[in-house]
Motif scaffolding. Structure first.
Motif, short mmCIF file in Angstrom:
data_model
loop_
_atom_site.label_atom_id
_atom_site.label_comp_id
_atom_site.label_asym_id
_atom_site.label_seq_id
_atom_site.Cartn_x
_atom_site.Cartn_y
_atom_site.Cartn_z
N ARG A 48 -21.25 11.76 23.22
CA ARG A 48 -20.44 12.63 23.35
C ARG A 48 -19.85 12.85 22.55
NH1 ARG A 48 -18.98 16.66 27.12
NH2 ARG A 48 -16.53 16.85 26.57
N LEU A 49 -19.65 13.43 21.21
CA LEU A 49 -18.84 13.70 20.02
C LEU A 49 -18.71 14.72 19.83
CD1 LEU A 49 -17.95 12.09 17.67
CD2 LEU A 49 -19.90 12.72 16.26
N GLU A 50 -17.86 15.50 19.68
CA GLU A 50 -17.17 16.20 19.35
C GLU A 50 -16.14 16.55 18.46
OE1 GLU A 50 -14.65 17.44 22.68
OE2 GLU A 50 -15.79 17.91 23.92
N VAL A 51 -16.86 17.26 17.42
CA VAL A 51 -16.11 17.60 15.93
C VAL A 51 -15.14 19.19 15.57
CG1 VAL A 51 -16.33 17.24 13.58
CG2 VAL A 51 -17.42 16.32 14.93
N THR A 52 -13.86 19.00 15.59
CA THR A 52 -13.30 19.90 15.09
C THR A 52 -12.38 20.38 13.85
OG1 THR A 52 -12.90 19.55 17.78
CG2 THR A 52 -11.44 21.08 16.23
N THR B 121 -9.71 10.33 20.35
CA THR B 121 -9.68 10.69 19.79
C THR B 121 -8.53 9.93 19.17
OG1 THR B 121 -9.34 12.54 22.00
CG2 THR B 121 -8.25 13.29 19.72
N TRP B 122 -9.77 10.71 17.72
CA TRP B 122 -9.01 10.58 16.05
C TRP B 122 -8.51 12.04 15.74
CZ3 TRP B 122 -6.60 6.27 14.22
CH2 TRP B 122 -5.80 5.97 12.82
N GLU B 123 -7.15 11.70 15.29
CA GLU B 123 -6.31 14.05 15.13
C GLU B 123 -5.89 13.60 13.40
OE1 GLU B 123 -4.09 15.49 17.42
OE2 GLU B 123 -5.15 15.33 19.19
N ALA B 124 -6.00 14.77 13.04
CA ALA B 124 -5.88 14.54 11.13
C ALA B 124 -4.51 14.05 11.04
CB ALA B 124 -5.86 15.91 11.08
N ASN B 125 -3.45 14.60 12.11
CA ASN B 125 -2.17 14.27 11.63
C ASN B 125 -1.62 13.05 11.79
OD1 ASN B 125 -1.91 13.68 15.16
ND2 ASN B 125 -0.15 14.86 15.11
N HIS B 126 -2.76 11.55 12.16
CA HIS B 126 -2.27 10.08 12.19
C HIS B 126 -2.18 9.53 10.79
CE1 HIS B 126 -4.14 10.01 16.07
NE2 HIS B 126 -3.50 9.25 16.11
N GLU C 121 -12.26 3.40 20.42
CA GLU C 121 -11.07 4.11 19.84
C GLU C 121 -11.49 3.73 17.98
OE1 GLU C 121 -9.02 2.23 23.61
OE2 GLU C 121 -11.39 1.77 22.60
N ASN C 122 -12.20 1.89 17.59
CA ASN C 122 -12.78 2.03 16.55
C ASN C 122 -13.15 3.28 15.67
OD1 ASN C 122 -11.02 -0.03 15.69
ND2 ASN C 122 -12.02 -1.71 16.51
N MET C 123 -14.41 3.66 16.56
CA MET C 123 -15.33 4.42 16.54
C MET C 123 -14.98 6.04 16.75
SD MET C 123 -18.81 3.53 18.82
CE MET C 123 -19.22 4.92 19.18
N ALA C 124 -14.13 6.36 16.82
CA ALA C 124 -13.66 7.72 16.94
C ALA C 124 -12.53 7.76 15.33
CB ALA C 124 -12.33 8.10 17.87
N LYS C 125 -11.88 6.79 15.46
CA LYS C 125 -10.87 7.00 13.85
C LYS C 125 -12.07 6.69 12.71
CE LYS C 125 -9.92 2.73 12.15
NZ LYS C 125 -9.15 1.79 11.58
N THR C 126 -12.91 5.36 12.23
CA THR C 126 -14.40 5.36 11.48
C THR C 126 -15.26 6.77 11.66
OG1 THR C 126 -14.54 2.61 12.13
CG2 THR C 126 -16.57 3.72 11.21
N ILE C 127 -15.50 7.89 12.28
CA ILE C 127 -16.01 8.07 11.94
C ILE C 127 -15.46 9.91 11.88
CG2 ILE C 127 -17.04 10.41 14.05
CD1 ILE C 127 -18.51 8.28 15.44
N PHE C 128 -14.16 9.84 11.80
CA PHE C 128 -13.27 10.72 11.27
C PHE C 128 -13.51 10.29 9.81
CE2 PHE C 128 -9.38 12.25 9.32
CZ PHE C 128 -9.22 13.05 10.00
N PHE C 129 -12.92 9.35 9.53
CA PHE C 129 -13.47 9.33 7.80
C PHE C 129 -14.47 9.01 7.21
CE2 PHE C 129 -8.82 7.71 9.16
CZ PHE C 129 -7.74 8.17 8.51
N ARG C 130 -15.09 8.59 7.97
CA ARG C 130 -17.22 9.14 7.40
C ARG C 130 -16.98 10.66 7.35
NH1 ARG C 130 -22.19 6.84 8.44
NH2 ARG C 130 -21.99 4.73 8.55
N LEU C 131 -16.93 11.60 8.18
CA LEU C 131 -17.18 13.24 7.73
C LEU C 131 -15.34 13.94 7.24
CD1 LEU C 131 -17.49 13.95 11.47
CD2 LEU C 131 -19.45 13.41 9.42
N LYS C 132 -14.40 13.39 6.99
CA LYS C 132 -13.21 13.99 6.64
C LYS C 132 -13.56 13.95 4.75
CE LYS C 132 -8.61 13.81 4.95
NZ LYS C 132 -7.74 14.21 4.89
#
Length: 138
Positions: free
Chosen positions: A42-46, A129-134, A94-105
């Motif tokens: 399950r992927l949540e995009v905020t 969870t990967w958040e924008a403030n990382h 963990e790696n997937m959350a980070k990678t998906i964040f930077f794919r979508l950003k």
């Protein structure tokens, strides 16, 4: 600041193993996850921002289309180890959350909103969870 979240589901398989280690060494480190297995992710995009003149941060249909185009079209029903994203890193949550964040950003930055967070649930009891403030991705 207001936020919206859209949830998605996808199925994928993966294996946690380091190619320079033996099967026994990988099993010692990763346990049963050293064997190929699958998850119902399950992927949540905020997104966070200020609502526009229509009262929304982003149309949920538009968000759905962007996530499908840039993530789910490749990840759903895939063996994650075979994807370019995970040739140099293990497909951990963990790696997937980070990678998906930077794919979508790049696709989820607007004049009044930005991608705030990715939550990736590997099971109902385990997620990353990967958040924008990382710090920026290397």
């Amino acid at each position: 600041m207001l936020s919206i979240t859209r949830s998605f589901r996808f199925e994928a398989a993966h294996r946690l193993c380091l190619p320079h280690l033996t099967t026994e060494e990988n099993q010692t480190i990763f346990g049963p996850c050293a064997r190929i297995h699958g998850h119902s992710y399950r992927l949540e995009v905020t997104l966070a921002g200020v609502p526009d003149i229509h009262g929304w941060i982003m149309n949920f249909s538009e968000l759905k289309e962007i996530v499908h185009r840039h993530v789910l079209s490749e990840y759903d029903h895939a063996c994650l180890n075979e994807l370019p994203d995970y040739r140099a890193q293990l497909p951990t949550a963990e790696n997937m959350a980070k990678t998906i964040f930077f794919r979508l950003k790049p696709h989820l930055e607007g004049s009044h909103f930005h991608l705030l967070r990715i939550c990736l649930y590997e099971t109902e009891n385990a997620w990353a969870t990967w958040e924008a403030n990382h710090a920026p991705c290397p």
